[in-house]
Design an enzyme around this catalytic site. Sequence first.
Site, mmCIF file in Angstrom:
data_model
loop_
_atom_site.group_PDB
_atom_site.id
_atom_site.type_symbol
_atom_site.label_atom_id
_atom_site.label_comp_id
_atom_site.label_asym_id
_atom_site.label_seq_id
_atom_site.Cartn_x
_atom_site.Cartn_y
_atom_site.Cartn_z
ATOM 1 C CB ILE A 13 -0.978 -0.036 1.192
ATOM 2 C CG1 ILE A 13 -1.901 -1.253 1.020
ATOM 3 C CG2 ILE A 13 -1.787 1.245 1.271
ATOM 4 C CD1 ILE A 13 -2.704 -1.644 2.195
ATOM 5 C CG ASN A 33 11.630 -2.882 8.890
ATOM 6 O OD1 ASN A 33 10.976 -3.217 7.897
ATOM 7 N ND2 ASN A 33 11.283 -3.226 10.119
ATOM 8 C CG LEU A 34 13.971 -2.438 2.724
ATOM 9 C CD1 LEU A 34 15.281 -2.505 1.920
ATOM 10 C CD2 LEU A 34 12.798 -2.066 1.802
ATOM 11 C CB ALA A 126 -12.411 -3.637 8.361
ATOM 12 C CE1 TYR A 149 -4.702 -6.473 10.707
ATOM 13 C CE2 TYR A 149 -2.440 -5.726 10.971
ATOM 14 C CZ TYR A 149 -3.688 -5.610 10.369
ATOM 15 O OH TYR A 149 -3.908 -4.617 9.447
ATOM 16 C CG ASN A 199 -4.457 -11.359 2.634
ATOM 17 O OD1 ASN A 199 -3.580 -10.547 2.740
ATOM 18 N ND2 ASN A 199 -5.153 -11.773 3.682
ATOM 19 N NE ARG A 231 -13.541 -11.539 4.992
ATOM 20 C CZ ARG A 231 -14.317 -12.528 5.450
ATOM 21 N NH1 ARG A 231 -15.588 -12.586 5.060
ATOM 22 N NH2 ARG A 231 -13.836 -13.428 6.275
HETATM 23 C C1 WQD Z 1 -10.917 -13.178 2.083
HETATM 24 C C2 WQD Z 1 -11.913 -14.315 1.866
HETATM 25 C C3 WQD Z 1 -11.454 -16.245 3.212
HETATM 26 C C4 WQD Z 1 -7.641 -17.171 1.191
HETATM 27 C C5 WQD Z 1 -7.431 -10.153 5.938
HETATM 28 C C6 WQD Z 1 -7.030 -9.595 7.258
HETATM 29 C C7 WQD Z 1 -7.368 -8.144 7.321
HETATM 30 C C8 WQD Z 1 -6.763 -7.415 6.144
HETATM 31 C C9 WQD Z 1 -7.186 -8.053 4.841
HETATM 32 C C10 WQD Z 1 -4.760 -6.355 6.916
HETATM 33 C C11 WQD Z 1 -12.318 -14.985 3.165
HETATM 34 C C12 WQD Z 1 -11.286 -16.576 1.731
HETATM 35 C C13 WQD Z 1 -8.832 -16.570 1.572
HETATM 36 C C14 WQD Z 1 -7.659 -18.465 0.621
HETATM 37 C C15 WQD Z 1 -10.046 -18.507 0.813
HETATM 38 N N1 WQD Z 1 -5.362 -7.383 6.282
HETATM 39 N N2 WQD Z 1 -10.013 -17.230 1.378
HETATM 40 N N3 WQD Z 1 -8.862 -19.085 0.456
HETATM 41 O O1 WQD Z 1 -9.400 -12.526 6.028
HETATM 42 O O2 WQD Z 1 -11.025 -10.867 4.976
HETATM 43 O O3 WQD Z 1 -8.829 -10.067 5.798
HETATM 44 O O4 WQD Z 1 -6.797 -9.423 4.901
HETATM 45 O O5 WQD Z 1 -5.268 -5.336 7.296
HETATM 46 O O6 WQD Z 1 -6.858 -7.628 8.517
HETATM 47 O O7 WQD Z 1 -7.803 -10.261 8.243
HETATM 48 O O8 WQD Z 1 -8.916 -11.478 3.763
HETATM 49 O O9 WQD Z 1 -8.071 -12.376 1.643
HETATM 50 O O10 WQD Z 1 -7.512 -13.602 3.809
HETATM 51 O O11 WQD Z 1 -9.856 -13.680 2.897
HETATM 52 O O12 WQD Z 1 -11.137 -19.084 0.660
HETATM 53 O O13 WQD Z 1 -6.600 -19.077 0.263
HETATM 54 O O14 WQD Z 1 -11.292 -15.321 1.068
HETATM 55 O O15 WQD Z 1 -12.097 -17.307 3.915
HETATM 56 O O16 WQD Z 1 -13.677 -15.358 3.048
HETATM 57 P P1 WQD Z 1 -9.631 -11.315 5.200
HETATM 58 P P2 WQD Z 1 -8.499 -12.814 3.013
#
Ligand code: WQD
Length: 336
Positions: A13, A33-34, A126, A149, A199, A231
């Site tokens: 970001i 700090n990489l 969030a 976190y 993610n 999401r």
């Molecule tokens: C999204 C959806 C999973 C991976 C996280 C952090 C949050 C923020 C954003 C920092 C969910 C599903 C995911 C996979 C899957 N980070 N999924 N298979 O958990 O909403 O938020 O990242 O600020 O703090 O909590 O994002 O991308 O991990 O998951 O099915 O291999 O995708 O269950 O429904 P999340 P996510």
Amino acid sequence: MSKVLVTGGAGYIGSHMCVELLQAGTDVVVLDNLSNSCAKSLEAVQRITQKKLNFIEGDLRDKSTLAKLFEHNDISAVLHFGGLKAVGESVNNPLSYYDNNVNGTLCLIEAMTNADVKTIVFSSTATVYGVPDTMPITEDFPTNPINPYGQTKLTIEHMLRDLHNSDPGWSISMLRYFNPVGAHPSGEIGENPNGIPNNLMPYLSQVAVGVLPRLQVFGDDYPTHDGTGIRDYIHVVDLVRGHLNALEFLQDNPVLAIHNLGTGTGHSVYEVVEAFEQASGKTIPCEVIERRAGDAAESFADPTKANEELNWRAEYDLHRMCVDSWRWQEMHPRGY
Ligand code: WQD
């Protein structure tokens, strides 16, 4: 000439933030700090913008580096992205999250105070809401993080709130991100997670480019229209433009402000997979496995407060998020 300090500016970001700042004519100093980023992102930022920035490799907790940075640079405001952000990692190693995120921010605030710099935009999340009972989420929802976190981010929010109460001369914007995805349309910068992505978007991007074999869907038995998690995905360029608006808002309103940065629209895992297949022309093999601990069925924002107070609205839809993610991934199959 006053400059803006971007902590964590070499990150996903942060690097997109640097592009927008430089293109807006702002001088930029980056401290990173990489530990979870790569300096090549800053080379790409300068290529995209054809502008120079000042990069200082250092840690927020190194007080002498911070003091020198503020001594040698006329900083007018700080955009604070520097910190660790992997939920799973925070569960296994909570103290490193408190040290990096909370202690790092404390050192930053002390250095800002000593330099009489009292404007900060803080990268919150969030995740501070935990698992709310209803949707969409507004800023007055209870905060109840369910992982270390999110707890560190809420602790920092409380620290900044108490700081502002003790000295209203501080102008503080706390931006609660929903799910940042996508990449700069040049394809030169993007999400570059270390190791296997946690993610959804970076994971399925790597499946599409052939680095990973298949997507594991974490449960298809949620109470949603297709059983998978919903999401609020927001394009990273929309997200960082919200920071420019927040900086402007603080210039006119020296306050402490909290805003959700989201689109207000939720998408399920299967909807994201389908959009990504359309954007990339690739088939994403999926395997449904059990739910991931701590996941909510649904999470999406009510962005009205940011729309109105920051005069900001997310512009890009899920298709554009996938097109831009794919371009970055195809150009950089193994990252920078
Ligand atoms: C999204 C959806 C999973 C991976 C996280 C952090 C949050 C923020 C954003 C920092 C969910 C599903 C995911 C996979 C899957 N980070 N999924 N298979 O958990 O909403 O938020 O990242 O600020 O703090 O909590 O994002 O991308 O991990 O998951 O099915 O291999 O995708 O269950 O429904 P999340 P996510």
